[in-house]
Design a protein around this motif. Structure first.
Motif, PDB file in Angstrom:
ATOM      1  N   ASP A  49       0.829  -1.204   0.000  1.00  0.00           N
ATOM      2  CA  ASP A  49       0.000   0.000   0.000  1.00  0.00           C
ATOM      3  C   ASP A  49       0.866   1.258   0.000  1.00  0.00           C
ATOM      4  O   ASP A  49       0.586   2.221  -0.727  1.00  0.00           O
ATOM      5  CB  ASP A  49      -0.941   0.020   1.206  1.00  0.00           C
ATOM      6  N   LEU A  50       1.914   1.256   0.797  1.00  0.00           N
ATOM      7  CA  LEU A  50       2.816   2.415   0.837  1.00  0.00           C
ATOM      8  C   LEU A  50       3.529   2.606  -0.495  1.00  0.00           C
ATOM      9  O   LEU A  50       3.736   3.733  -0.941  1.00  0.00           O
ATOM     10  CB  LEU A  50       3.837   2.269   1.965  1.00  0.00           C
ATOM     11  N   LYS A  51       3.894   1.513  -1.139  1.00  0.00           N
ATOM     12  CA  LYS A  51       4.551   1.612  -2.441  1.00  0.00           C
ATOM     13  C   LYS A  51       3.596   2.233  -3.457  1.00  0.00           C
ATOM     14  O   LYS A  51       3.994   3.098  -4.241  1.00  0.00           O
ATOM     15  CB  LYS A  51       5.007   0.230  -2.912  1.00  0.00           C
ATOM     16  N   ASP A  52       2.332   1.822  -3.427  1.00  0.00           N
ATOM     17  CA  ASP A  52       1.334   2.404  -4.330  1.00  0.00           C
ATOM     18  C   ASP A  52       1.166   3.902  -4.059  1.00  0.00           C
ATOM     19  O   ASP A  52       1.067   4.704  -4.988  1.00  0.00           O
ATOM     20  CB  ASP A  52      -0.014   1.696  -4.181  1.00  0.00           C
ATOM     21  N   GLN A  53       1.127   4.275  -2.778  1.00  0.00           N
ATOM     22  CA  GLN A  53       1.004   5.690  -2.429  1.00  0.00           C
ATOM     23  C   GLN A  53       2.218   6.478  -2.902  1.00  0.00           C
ATOM     24  O   GLN A  53       2.090   7.605  -3.395  1.00  0.00           O
ATOM     25  CB  GLN A  53       0.839   5.851  -0.920  1.00  0.00           C
ATOM     26  N   ALA A  54       3.404   5.899  -2.763  1.00  0.00           N
ATOM     27  CA  ALA A  54       4.629   6.574  -3.201  1.00  0.00           C
ATOM     28  C   ALA A  54       4.603   6.805  -4.704  1.00  0.00           C
ATOM     29  O   ALA A  54       4.986   7.883  -5.186  1.00  0.00           O
ATOM     30  CB  ALA A  54       5.852   5.752  -2.806  1.00  0.00           C
ATOM     31  N   GLU A  55       4.137   5.818  -5.449  1.00  0.00           N
ATOM     32  CA  GLU A  55       4.044   5.978  -6.901  1.00  0.00           C
ATOM     33  C   GLU A  55       3.068   7.089  -7.265  1.00  0.00           C
ATOM     34  O   GLU A  55       3.326   7.877  -8.181  1.00  0.00           O
ATOM     35  CB  GLU A  55       3.626   4.659  -7.553  1.00  0.00           C
ATOM     36  N   GLN A  56       1.959   7.159  -6.547  1.00  0.00           N
ATOM     37  CA  GLN A  56       0.973   8.206  -6.802  1.00  0.00           C
ATOM     38  C   GLN A  56       1.550   9.588  -6.499  1.00  0.00           C
ATOM     39  O   GLN A  56       1.336  10.536  -7.246  1.00  0.00           O
ATOM     40  CB  GLN A  56      -0.298   7.963  -5.983  1.00  0.00           C
ATOM     41  N   VAL A  57       2.297   9.709  -5.403  1.00  0.00           N
ATOM     42  CA  VAL A  57       2.924  10.990  -5.055  1.00  0.00           C
ATOM     43  C   VAL A  57       3.893  11.410  -6.154  1.00  0.00           C
ATOM     44  O   VAL A  57       3.937  12.581  -6.544  1.00  0.00           O
ATOM     45  CB  VAL A  57       3.636  10.889  -3.684  1.00  0.00           C
ATOM     46  N   ARG A  58       4.664  10.467  -6.665  1.00  0.00           N
ATOM     47  CA  ARG A  58       5.598  10.791  -7.751  1.00  0.00           C
ATOM     48  C   ARG A  58       4.854  11.276  -8.995  1.00  0.00           C
ATOM     49  O   ARG A  58       5.262  12.251  -9.639  1.00  0.00           O
ATOM     50  CB  ARG A  58       6.440   9.564  -8.105  1.00  0.00           C
ATOM     51  N   LYS A  59       3.763  10.584  -9.347  1.00  0.00           N
ATOM     52  CA  LYS A  59       2.999  10.984 -10.534  1.00  0.00           C
ATOM     53  C   LYS A  59       2.442  12.394 -10.382  1.00  0.00           C
ATOM     54  O   LYS A  59       2.509  13.204 -11.315  1.00  0.00           O
ATOM     55  CB  LYS A  59       1.862   9.998 -10.789  1.00  0.00           C
ATOM     56  N   VAL A  60       1.896  12.675  -9.202  1.00  0.00           N
ATOM     57  CA  VAL A  60       1.343  14.013  -8.955  1.00  0.00           C
ATOM     58  C   VAL A  60       2.453  15.057  -9.015  1.00  0.00           C
ATOM     59  O   VAL A  60       2.284  16.131  -9.605  1.00  0.00           O
ATOM     60  CB  VAL A  60       0.604  14.060  -7.596  1.00  0.00           C
ATOM     61  N   GLY A  61       3.601  14.745  -8.444  1.00  0.00           N
ATOM     62  CA  GLY A  61       4.730  15.668  -8.486  1.00  0.00           C
ATOM     63  C   GLY A  61       5.195  15.944  -9.912  1.00  0.00           C
ATOM     64  O   GLY A  61       5.493  17.097 -10.270  1.00  0.00           O
ATOM     65  N   GLU A  62       5.240  14.909 -10.723  1.00  0.00           N
ATOM     66  CA  GLU A  62       5.627  15.085 -12.124  1.00  0.00           C
ATOM     67  C   GLU A  62       4.619  15.955 -12.863  1.00  0.00           C
ATOM     68  O   GLU A  62       5.000  16.838 -13.644  1.00  0.00           O
ATOM     69  CB  GLU A  62       5.754  13.729 -12.811  1.00  0.00           C
ATOM     70  N   LYS A  63       3.322  15.719 -12.623  1.00  0.00           N
ATOM     71  CA  LYS A  63       2.290  16.522 -13.284  1.00  0.00           C
ATOM     72  C   LYS A  63       2.364  17.977 -12.848  1.00  0.00           C
ATOM     73  O   LYS A  63       2.226  18.896 -13.662  1.00  0.00           O
ATOM     74  CB  LYS A  63       0.903  15.947 -12.990  1.00  0.00           C
ATOM     75  N   ARG A  64       2.582  18.204 -11.554  1.00  0.00           N
ATOM     76  CA  ARG A  64       2.708  19.586 -11.058  1.00  0.00           C
ATOM     77  C   ARG A  64       3.929  20.267 -11.663  1.00  0.00           C
ATOM     78  O   ARG A  64       3.881  21.425 -12.064  1.00  0.00           O
ATOM     79  CB  ARG A  64       2.777  19.614  -9.536  1.00  0.00           C
ATOM     80  N   ALA A  65       5.037  19.521 -11.727  1.00  0.00           N
ATOM     81  CA  ALA A  65       6.261  20.087 -12.312  1.00  0.00           C
ATOM     82  C   ALA A  65       6.043  20.431 -13.786  1.00  0.00           C
ATOM     83  O   ALA A  65       6.472  21.501 -14.253  1.00  0.00           O
ATOM     84  CB  ALA A  65       7.415  19.106 -12.153  1.00  0.00           C
ATOM     85  N   ASP A  66       5.370  19.550 -14.512  1.00  0.00           N
ATOM     86  CA  ASP A  66       5.082  19.826 -15.921  1.00  0.00           C
ATOM     87  C   ASP A  66       4.185  21.043 -16.073  1.00  0.00           C
ATOM     88  O   ASP A  66       4.388  21.876 -16.976  1.00  0.00           O
ATOM     89  CB  ASP A  66       4.417  18.606 -16.580  1.00  0.00           C
ATOM     90  N   ALA A  67       3.187  21.195 -15.191  1.00  0.00           N
ATOM     91  CA  ALA A  67       2.285  22.341 -15.247  1.00  0.00           C
ATOM     92  C   ALA A  67       3.036  23.638 -14.961  1.00  0.00           C
ATOM     93  O   ALA A  67       2.810  24.657 -15.619  1.00  0.00           O
ATOM     94  CB  ALA A  67       1.139  22.165 -14.257  1.00  0.00           C
TER      95      ALA A  67
END
Length: 95
Positions: A49-67
């Protein structure tokens, strides 16, 4: 000489253990092992579960950085507090 003494001590200590095969200790040992396996399974599930959450945090961070990159923000006009709020996800990156 000390190796011989160690071997003799191990033999003497293990002899009583070999003699007790028929008592209820087998059942208790299985219960201990089953409980430990159950706890380990729960820990592994939490880790997944923590690994899934970590992946989600990375995806959100990448999207924010791209924006932020796409918005071409004037960061020179921003205060350090404003930048920190964006980095720490406490303020919208792009308005």
């Amino acid at each position: 000489m000390s190796t011989l003494r160690l071997a003799a001590a191990v033999l003497l200590l293990s002899a009583p253990l070999a003699a007790c095969g028929g008592s209820g200790d087998d059942k208790l040992a299985r219960q201990v092992e089953k409980t430990a396996d159950s706890r380990a399974d729960q820990l592994e599930q939490r880790a997944d579960d923590l690994k899934d959450q970590a992946e989600q945090v990375r995806k959100v961070g990448e999207k924010r950085a791209d924006a932020i990159d796409a918005a071409d923000l004037n960061t020179h006009a921003m205060s350090p507090e404003q930048k920190a709020a964006i980095v720490n996800n406490q303020a919208p990156a792009v308005r």
